[in-house]
Write a protein that holds these residues in place. Structure first.
Motif, PDB file in Angstrom:
ATOM      1  N   PHE A   1     -31.445  -1.959   2.028  1.00 56.95           N
ATOM      2  CA  PHE A   1     -30.784  -1.319   0.912  1.00 56.95           C
ATOM      3  C   PHE A   1     -29.278  -1.279   1.076  1.00 56.95           C
ATOM      4  O   PHE A   1     -28.740  -1.458   2.150  1.00 56.95           O
TER       5      PHE A   1
ATOM      6  N   MET B   1     -36.645   8.978   3.056  1.00 51.57           N
ATOM      7  CA  MET B   1     -37.357   7.714   2.894  1.00 51.57           C
ATOM      8  C   MET B   1     -38.117   7.373   4.180  1.00 51.57           C
ATOM      9  O   MET B   1     -38.776   6.339   4.245  1.00 51.57           O
TER      10      MET B   1
ATOM     11  N   ASP C   1     -43.558   6.905  -2.573  1.00 52.17           N
ATOM     12  CA  ASP C   1     -42.245   6.239  -2.596  1.00 52.17           C
ATOM     13  C   ASP C   1     -42.176   5.183  -3.692  1.00 52.17           C
ATOM     14  O   ASP C   1     -41.158   5.045  -4.375  1.00 52.17           O
ATOM     15  N   HIS C   2     -43.252   4.414  -3.843  1.00 48.14           N
ATOM     16  CA  HIS C   2     -43.277   3.354  -4.857  1.00 48.14           C
ATOM     17  C   HIS C   2     -43.110   3.937  -6.262  1.00 48.14           C
ATOM     18  O   HIS C   2     -42.276   3.468  -7.052  1.00 48.14           O
TER      19      HIS C   2
ATOM     20  N   SER D   1     -29.773   1.717  -3.076  1.00 45.94           N
ATOM     21  CA  SER D   1     -30.435   0.725  -3.925  1.00 45.94           C
ATOM     22  C   SER D   1     -30.881  -0.483  -3.128  1.00 45.94           C
ATOM     23  O   SER D   1     -30.384  -0.734  -2.030  1.00 45.94           O
ATOM     24  N   GLY D   2     -31.834  -1.206  -3.681  1.00 46.54           N
ATOM     25  CA  GLY D   2     -32.351  -2.421  -3.053  1.00 46.54           C
ATOM     26  C   GLY D   2     -32.227  -3.593  -4.009  1.00 46.54           C
ATOM     27  O   GLY D   2     -32.128  -3.407  -5.231  1.00 46.54           O
TER      28      GLY D   2
ATOM     29  N   ASN E   1     -29.081  -4.759  -7.969  1.00 44.75           N
ATOM     30  CA  ASN E   1     -29.824  -3.808  -7.153  1.00 44.75           C
ATOM     31  C   ASN E   1     -30.581  -2.795  -8.010  1.00 44.75           C
ATOM     32  O   ASN E   1     -30.207  -2.517  -9.134  1.00 44.75           O
ATOM     33  N   GLN E   2     -31.644  -2.251  -7.411  1.00 46.21           N
ATOM     34  CA  GLN E   2     -32.462  -1.233  -8.075  1.00 46.21           C
ATOM     35  C   GLN E   2     -32.364   0.070  -7.299  1.00 46.21           C
ATOM     36  O   GLN E   2     -32.380   0.075  -6.066  1.00 46.21           O
ATOM     37  N   THR E   3     -32.260   1.191  -8.003  1.00 46.31           N
ATOM     38  CA  THR E   3     -32.115   2.497  -7.351  1.00 46.31           C
ATOM     39  C   THR E   3     -33.384   2.871  -6.587  1.00 46.31           C
ATOM     40  O   THR E   3     -34.481   2.834  -7.134  1.00 46.31           O
ATOM     41  N   LEU E   4     -33.220   3.244  -5.308  1.00 47.87           N
ATOM     42  CA  LEU E   4     -34.327   3.726  -4.491  1.00 47.87           C
ATOM     43  C   LEU E   4     -34.252   5.230  -4.283  1.00 47.87           C
ATOM     44  O   LEU E   4     -35.268   5.893  -4.102  1.00 47.87           O
TER      45      LEU E   4
ATOM     46  N   LYS F   1     -39.611   5.478  -6.885  1.00 46.32           N
ATOM     47  CA  LYS F   1     -38.617   4.425  -7.137  1.00 46.32           C
ATOM     48  C   LYS F   1     -38.707   3.933  -8.582  1.00 46.32           C
ATOM     49  O   LYS F   1     -37.684   3.795  -9.268  1.00 46.32           O
TER      50      LYS F   1
END
Length: 916
Positions: free
Chosen positions: A837, A191, A764-765, A226-227, A356-359, A768
């Motif tokens: 995160f 990342m 990256d965007h 995750s974020g 949270n959302q997986t990064l 994700k």
């Protein structure tokens, strides 16, 4: 019959393989006299000599005998311990990339020193993977004495290290750390926005301690970074209130898989309550508009009905803290995914943290398969040998003990209910305690530990309880579990990592009792006294029969039972082990043939009466094999699904690495622009179609929006009669000319930096977003089995299609941003910061978290020991150059997202880092 005869005459294949290594052991022994004759300096000089031999073309196998002899001699001088021949054999098995199964107490930590030294000579780095931070620190500190003596550097990866410290630790010849730390560092590295920010080196060789725990038990669940997303606390509370009003008739639960679903009547009842609460769009729960409500309802059902307080989690300091099912430890900072943790928080009425959302994510299987050479050691691996070979291509080699095992393993005893069983266990413990025999009791949950503790209190037996509530003291409690008359209750002994020595542990007693006593004759006398006491206690314990191990119920896996048993009878010591079971045990209740058990035991047993039977023990083993097979299928399924993502992950991570390493990415950007134009024209003007069917207005609008150029496409078609290929060529010429003119106005070096930054940011965007889509797909693709389709095949096809769409989106977005944006950079921009995160070790199908140790996300770093409380103190202990006015840490390489070393609890960038 013939096979048994061959085995009797020639031994098993495992025995023949181990015997074949004896000749190398003899070669190592032949070097011993020469090694003993060397001075310390000459012995340390062996290391540069070996490195020169490798540089001149020698192989590791060729220098192995002399290198192992060097390590054996160094160990004698540093630790006063000489490697047994079986330990050298274990070391050879590890060097060959296989699993060494060695009994508890056989000195696996010392076994690993020989292969780590040999493989570290290449200078590519060796990773030693442990199950928790305590063991990583302990082994690194102890083994650094040996490796440092021979001129090798040792690093350790533990929570709360900053980026510079991590990079330095990975740069060492040998690096110790936990599986989670290594895995999360890999994900975080991918990342980063510059190669110089990355902390890990290319993978080389890894030795995994407690390999069955890490590569089997924990491999059920991937590592996930995750974020946070939007706050939905109120929704969780409302849905929780609805679920708590449901009755058992409204749902069906499967305790084996921890799955739960509403019945038809339950759906109707839930719909009425959700409608009354204003949470339902329309009147049908399964309308597409109610997808989010259905998701929250499922998670709330699971949290309320399937997850038990003090078994799956505890509530501590107004927070829900997960309990690891394998080690019984609290996992501060870890959270279940997919809203499950929030549902449990709503259930317990504590503060609900955002979802949270997986990064980024990876399974342990795919992480460890990246090592060119991987090996492991444990006391219990043979039962899982097929899986180790199937998934990791590693053979399991059983190493014989240095001294024959004298432990007696008694038959299991069966009781009708838990209270009868615990009463019998307490009675046996009291009897053993009265003769001074130490007792170690293994339980499967905190609840069972505390129940047994109550029984022992009634019996008047003094005891220690080792579970997640007191994990800080676990090593010290375990170390003294072999003392005269000691009674220790432990929630799952897997991976505790501390040797239980009969009579007690001198080292830990010295640390506990003489911590504040200064060096000198008085301390030396106190140490001598402790050694004498331990020696006398050991004699008495041996007379009493050694360590007695009691299992309060059978675990799902035979390996965990064997790990508990293996605590007794180390190095030829006497010992005893016995398991107590009853009909109410989870294994019997969920997986056993309950009808047969209940008929026989309820009708034939009086209260408090026990039965022992080889047939019953065999039935239990059969039930365990069923569970092991099911768990293997679960892990295999996780790997199958992650393999799909892993191929895509490799493409993305390799692309990121290429972008970071490149001086300029203008050729990539140009290719993306040309591919985007090709896709736009092909979409608007399909091959083989008539011009009157072409979507010229739409194409013109998209060219303006994405490429920032006006293309007179109608005129080209009317006046020149152009074909789609010609239209594409002209649009390309216009777009290239537009970009050339735009870039000529600014410094090319700045444009190169901007292009790299935009490319990485968009990559990256979209990655994700792609991960989030795959998460959702994985959870619903099983429904396609109803259409007689294979879910995994459907997942592969859909994932491939989604990946192609993602790549198209990246190309188009990068092209649009670079074409449309105006460059305004009054000063060079710094590197983008990593997002905030959390890290977790989460089952992609159930949301269960299986992280065995913290990664430091919830803890504060003590960068300079006890000085970390005040800026003045830190400045005094900091390297030269620190002490910028207002920020004493200004010159230190502290990550902007790391907790501030002042101890405020805020991130560095929001605290003292804001002053820089």
């Amino acid at each position: 019959m013939l096979g048994a005869l061959v085995k009797t005459i020639f031994g098993s294949s495992n025995e023949r393989y181990v015997k074949s290594l004896d000749k190398i052991v003899a070669q190592i022994a032949a070097f011993e006299p020469a090694m003993e004759a060397l001075s310390d300096e000459e012995l340390a000089a062996q290391t540069p000599k070996f490195r020169e031999m490798l540089a001149n073309g020698s192989t590791l196998d060729q220098i192995l005998p002399e290198a192992y002899a060097t390590v054996r001699e160094a160990s004698k001088r540093v630790f006063g311990m000489r490697h047994f021949d079986v330990q050298l054999i274990g070391g050879m098995v590890l060097h060959r990339g296989e699993i060494a199964e060695m009994r508890t107490g056989e000195g696996k930590t010392l076994v690993a020193t020989a292969p780590t030294y040999l493989n570290a000579l290449e200078g590519k780095g060796v990773h030693v993977v442990t199950v928790n931070d305590y063991l990583a620190r302990r082994d690194a500190e102890q083994m650094e004495k040996l490796h440092g003596f021979l001129g090798l550097t040792v690093g350790v990866i533990v929570p709360n290290l900053n980026e510079w410290e991590r990079r330095e630790a990975y740069g060492a010849d040998i690096t110790y750390g936990t599986n989670n730390e290594f895995g999360f560092d890999y994900l975080r590295d991918n990342m980063k926005h510059e190669r110089s920010q990355m902390v890990q080196r290319p993978f080389n060789f890894a030795i995994v301690d407690e390999v069955d725990s890490i590569l089997i038990d924990e491999a059920r669940t991937p590592l996930i970074i995750s974020g946070p997303t939007d706050d939905k606390s109120e929704l969780y509370v409302q849905v929780d209130a609805v679920v708590k009003q449901l009755s058992p008739e409204d749902y069906e639960a499967d305790e084996k898989t921890k799955n739960i679903s509403l019945t038809e009547d339950g759906v109707e009842r839930a719909e009425r309550m959700l409608e009354a609460a204003g949470l339902l769009e329309g009147s049908n729960l399964y309308d597409v508009e109610n997808t989010q409500v259905v998701h929250h309802l499922d998670q709330a059902l699971k949290a309320v009905m399937m997850f038990k307080r003090d078994t799956d989690y505890i509530v501590k300091d107004d927070k829900v803290v997960i309990i690891d099912e394998f080690t019984g430890r609290m996992m501060d900072g870890r959270r279940w995914s997919n809203g499950l943790h929030q549902a449990v928080e709503a259930k317990e009425g504590v503060k609900i943290e955002p979802e949270n959302q997986t990064l980024a994510s990876i399974t342990f299987q795919n992480y460890f398969r990246m090592y060119p050479k991987l090996s492991g050691m444990t006391g219990t691996a043979a039962t899982e040998a097929p899986e180790f070979y199937d998934i990791y291509k590693m053979n399991v080699v059983t190493i014989p003990t240095n001294v024959p095992v004298q432990r007696v393993d008694e038959e299991d005893e069966f009781y009708k209910n838990t209270l009868d069983k615990f009463a019998a266990i307490a009675k046996l413990i009291r009897e053993k305690n009265e003769i001074g025999q130490p007792v170690l009791v293994g339980t499967v949950s905190i609840e069972k530990s505390e129940l047994l503790s109550d029984f022992l209190n009634k019996e008047g037996v003094k005891h220690s309880v080792l579970n997640a509530r007191f994990h800080e003291m676990e090593a010290h409690i375990v170390a003294q579990a072999g003392s005269l008359g000691a009674v220790t209750i432990a929630t799952n002994m897997a991976g505790r990592g501390t040797d239980i020595q009969l009579g007690g542990n001198v080292e830990f007693r010295v640390e506990d009792e003489l911590r504040d006593m200064p060096e000198g004759p008085e301390r030396d006398a106190a140490i001598a006294k402790i050694k004498a006491e331990v020696g006398e206690q050991k004699r008495l314990v041996l007379e009493a029969g050694g360590l007695c191990v009691i299992g309060t119920e059978r675990h799902e896996s035979r390996r965990i039972d064997n790990q508990l048993r293996g605590r007794s009878g180390r190095q030829g010591d006497p010992g005893l082990s016995k398991f107590y079971l009853c009909l109410e045990d989870d294994l019997l209740r969920i997986f056993g043939p309950d009808t047969l058990f209940s008929r026989m035991m309820n009708s034939n047993l009086a209260d408090g009466e026990a039965i022992g039977s080889k047939w019953l023990s065999k039935a239990i083993e059969t039930a365990q094999k069923k569970v092991e097979a099911r768990n293997y299928e679960v892990r295999k399924q996780v790997v199958e699904y992650d393999d799909v993502m892993n191929d895509q992950r490799k493409v993305i991570y390799e692309q990121r690495a290429d972008i970071m390493d490149a001086e300029a990415v203008d050729d990539v950007v140009v290719d993306m622009r040309h591919d985007t134009i090709n896709a736009l024209v092909a979409d608007a003007c399909p091959a083989g179609s008539y011009p009157e069917h072409w979507q010229v207005d739409s194409l013109k609008e998209k060219v303006k929006d994405i490429l920032a150029v006006d293309a007179p496409i109608e005129a080209w078609i009317e006046e020149d009669g152009l074909e789609p290929e010609d239209i594409e060529q002209r649009i390309t010429q216009l777009a290239d000319a537009h970009m050339d003119a735009k870039m000529s106005q600014d410094d090319p070096a700045i444009w190169r930096q901007v292009e790299k930054s935009i490319l990485l940011d968009r990559l990256d965007h979209y990655w994700k977003e792609h991960l989030a889509t795959l998460d959702a797909l994985r959870q619903v693709v099983f429904l396609r089995a109803y259409a007689q389709k294979q879910p995994i095949n459907e997942y592969k096809q859909e994932a491939f299609s989604l990946f192609e769409r993602m790549l198209d989106g990246i190309r188009e977005d990068v092209t649009r941003i670079i074409s449309v944006s105006e460059l305004r950079m009054p000063e060079p921009a710094g590197l983008p910061e990593l997002p905030d995160f959390l890290t977790g070790h989460i089952d992609p199908f159930t949301g269960l978290d299986n992280s065995a140790d913290g990664d430091g996300s919830a803890q504060m770093p003590q960068l300079f020991g006890n000085l970390a409380g005040s800026p003045e103190g830190v400045a005094a202990g900091a390297p030269a150059g620190a002490g910028t006015e207002g920020n004493p840490w200004a010159d230190l390489p502290i990550s902007r997202n790391a907790p501030c070393p002042c101890g405020s609890g805020n991130k560095y960038k929001h605290c003292h880092g804001a002053l820089v």
